[in-house]
Scaffold this active site. Structure first.
Site, PDB file in Angstrom:
ATOM      1  N   LYS A 121       7.580  -1.633 -11.036  1.00 29.00           N
ATOM      2  CA  LYS A 121       6.866  -2.114 -12.102  1.00 29.00           C
ATOM      3  C   LYS A 121       6.900  -3.422 -12.363  1.00 29.00           C
ATOM      4  O   LYS A 121       5.621  -3.738 -13.250  1.00 29.00           O
ATOM      5  CB  LYS A 121       7.543  -0.691 -13.313  1.00 29.00           C
ATOM      6  CG  LYS A 121       7.460   0.149 -12.931  1.00 29.00           C
ATOM      7  CD  LYS A 121       7.673   0.995 -13.842  1.00 29.00           C
ATOM      8  CE  LYS A 121       7.678   2.851 -13.330  1.00 29.00           C
ATOM      9  NZ  LYS A 121       8.054   3.901 -14.845  1.00 29.00           N
ATOM     10  N   ARG A 122       8.112  -4.747 -12.706  1.00 31.21           N
ATOM     11  CA  ARG A 122       7.522  -5.709 -13.008  1.00 31.21           C
ATOM     12  C   ARG A 122       6.605  -6.533 -12.264  1.00 31.21           C
ATOM     13  O   ARG A 122       5.601  -6.762 -12.524  1.00 31.21           O
ATOM     14  CB  ARG A 122       8.833  -6.764 -12.240  1.00 31.21           C
ATOM     15  CG  ARG A 122       9.335  -7.127 -11.503  1.00 31.21           C
ATOM     16  CD  ARG A 122      10.686  -7.796 -11.387  1.00 31.21           C
ATOM     17  NE  ARG A 122      11.026  -7.381  -9.558  1.00 31.21           N
ATOM     18  CZ  ARG A 122      11.821  -7.342  -9.327  1.00 31.21           C
ATOM     19  NH1 ARG A 122      11.865  -6.208  -8.923  1.00 31.21           N
ATOM     20  NH2 ARG A 122      11.915  -7.117  -7.425  1.00 31.21           N
TER      21      ARG A 122
END
Length: 467
Positions: free
Chosen positions: A243-244
């Protein structure tokens, strides 16, 4: 298996959205089957009833539909085939390729603790493997595979090459739990066999599973499929995509306005190549795709490359098709649908609107002046551009436009001549014109807007701004 028609499959677990990595796996399977006149099947691996949800299944189906990856026949539910999986476990038991194990969880944990303390392998060695059935207690049991305890299990992988596993490093895995439910390992092999899958193309995180699954194929005397384990997708920093790094779900890319054709092209290029070709059509991808073109190294997701490919696909797409994609996009994000007159106007304007656009929202942003109606709402910069002097200029300009022929050359002559007569350059006139025509400071060219809006609407907007 040389003459057997190709059958591939995509087998996601419905525990969340369709991940970008899963979408690429589906695409590779789809391309391989479609390029060989084969079949591409879909199986929903919903045996984990605690985590599987109908919403996740629906999200996966939506993602595949948007990407245009059509599957042959209905989707298969793995959970609905549990009895067939159990039947195969019992067949292996009857043939002597599996055995009943009565060990409790406590006994298994004690065995592992003892082995660890003694520095031995902690792979569980069941005392029930060769026990006389007459000694079996009346107690719950699991069915374990009687795996070979010597030699090697070999996977001739089309991406990873020849991979060997020492059999003494693989334990007797559980096939059927004590509540008679099948394990994932068994279910996958039975389903792939029954569905006639000839080629298993999946992430290389499944490579270890392949060794265990191969032992089931061997025990059952079934033909093993061709394996191709593809490297996972990494972020720009070389770490596993998470997700980063940004969006992970396919539907997020749809909401960002990337055309499905661009996503297919970009995902195909993530880990697979055909010479130096970067931008290609579906027909080319289907004709070119093969397992030999898949690299062994992890591919890196790169938004700049995606934007470039997306811009190329937008430029390649016919205007009417782009307008249809805009309608679908607005529907997907809950936007106001285009009216029939708006859609027709956008088709005419598309050669100008699509120029340089990388996503569908960028086209809509450029088209905003066409999709707004009077009274025109103005942003802060546009409102500031319409001061008393500018409004006075627009009031004087309007009569000259009313009699001009509505063609680019004429409009350029009139506006440039008007600016000169007022001792200024056209650039100074452009800001109030943009504010009047579009209500914004950043717009397509003033001439493009006037031509697309037409004489009556353009003059009406100028008069409204001049008041």
């Amino acid at each position: 298996m040389a003459d057997t028609p190709v059958v591939t499959r995509f087998a996601p677990s419905p525990t969340g959205y369709l991940h970008i990595g899963g979408a690429r796996t589906a695409l590779f399977n789809w391309l391989y089957a479609r390029g060989r006149g084969g079949r591409f099947l879909l199986r929903i691996e919903d045996t984990d009833l605690a985590r599987s949800t109908p919403e996740a299944t629906a999200a996966i189906l939506r993602g595949l539909e948007w990407l245009g990856l059509d599957h042959d026949g209905p989707a298969v539910s793995q959970a609905e085939r549990a009895e067939r999986h159990a039947e195969v476990a019992r067949e292996m038991l009857a043939k002597g390729h599996a055995y009943k194990c009565f060990a409790t969880q406590g006994e298994i944990a004690a065995f592992r603790d003892e082995a660890k303390a003694a520095g031995r392998s902690t792979l569980y060695a069941s005392p029930w493997r060769d026990a006389d059935p007459a000694s079996h207690p009346d107690a719950p049991f699991v069915i374990r595979l009687k795996a070979p305890d010597a030699g090697e299990t070999v996977i001739d992988d089309k991406v990873q090459g020849r991979v060997t596993f020492r059999n003494d490093q693989l334990d007797d895995m559980v096939l059927l739990r004590s509540d008679a439910t099948p394990t994932y390992m068994l279910a996958v092999v039975v389903d792939d066999h029954d569905m006639g899958v000839t080629h298993i193309i999946r992430g290389d995180d499944h490579l270890n599973n392949a060794a265990r699954q191969m032992q089931i194929y061997t025990a059952m005397g079934w033909d093993a499929p061709v394996f191709a384990h593809i490297p996972l997708i990494h972020g720009p920093d070389g770490k596993k995509l998470s997700k980063r790094h940004g969006a992970l779900g396919v539907e997020e890319y749809r909401a960002m306005g990337y055309p499905a054709s661009a996503m297919r092209n970009y995902l195909a290029r993530l880990g697979w190549s055909h010479g130096d070709d970067e931008v290609f059509t579906d027909a080319q991808a289907i004709a070119w795709f093969d397992l030999g073109g898949i690299g062994k190294g992890a591919a890196r997701f790169d938004f700049k490359k995606l934007d470039h490919i997306s811009g190329q696909h937008i430029a390649m797409t016919p205007p009417a098709e782009l307008v249809s994609q805009l309608q679908d996009y607005l529907d997907a994000v809950g936007g106001r649908p285009l009216s029939a007159p708006e859609a027709r106007a956008l088709v005419r304007a598309m050669p100008m609107l699509s120029q340089g656009a990388k996503t569908l929202p960028q086209i809509l942003e450029k088209a905003r002046f066409m999709l707004t109606s009077r009274p025109i709402e103005r942003d802060e910069k546009a409102a500031a551009a319409l001061d008393d002097v500018s409004r006075s200029i627009l009031k004087q300009l309007t009569p000259q436009l009313q009699t001009a022929s509505w063609e680019r050359d004429t409009l350029e002559t009139v506006l440039n001549g008007f600016a000169e007569a007022h001792g200024t350059k056209f650039g100074k006139l452009a800001a109030p014109l943009r504010a009047a025509l579009a209500g914004r400071a950043v717009t397509p060219s003033v001439f493009d807007m006037m031509l697309l809006l037409g004489r009556d609407e353009s003059i009406a907007r100028l008069e409204e701004a001049a008041e």
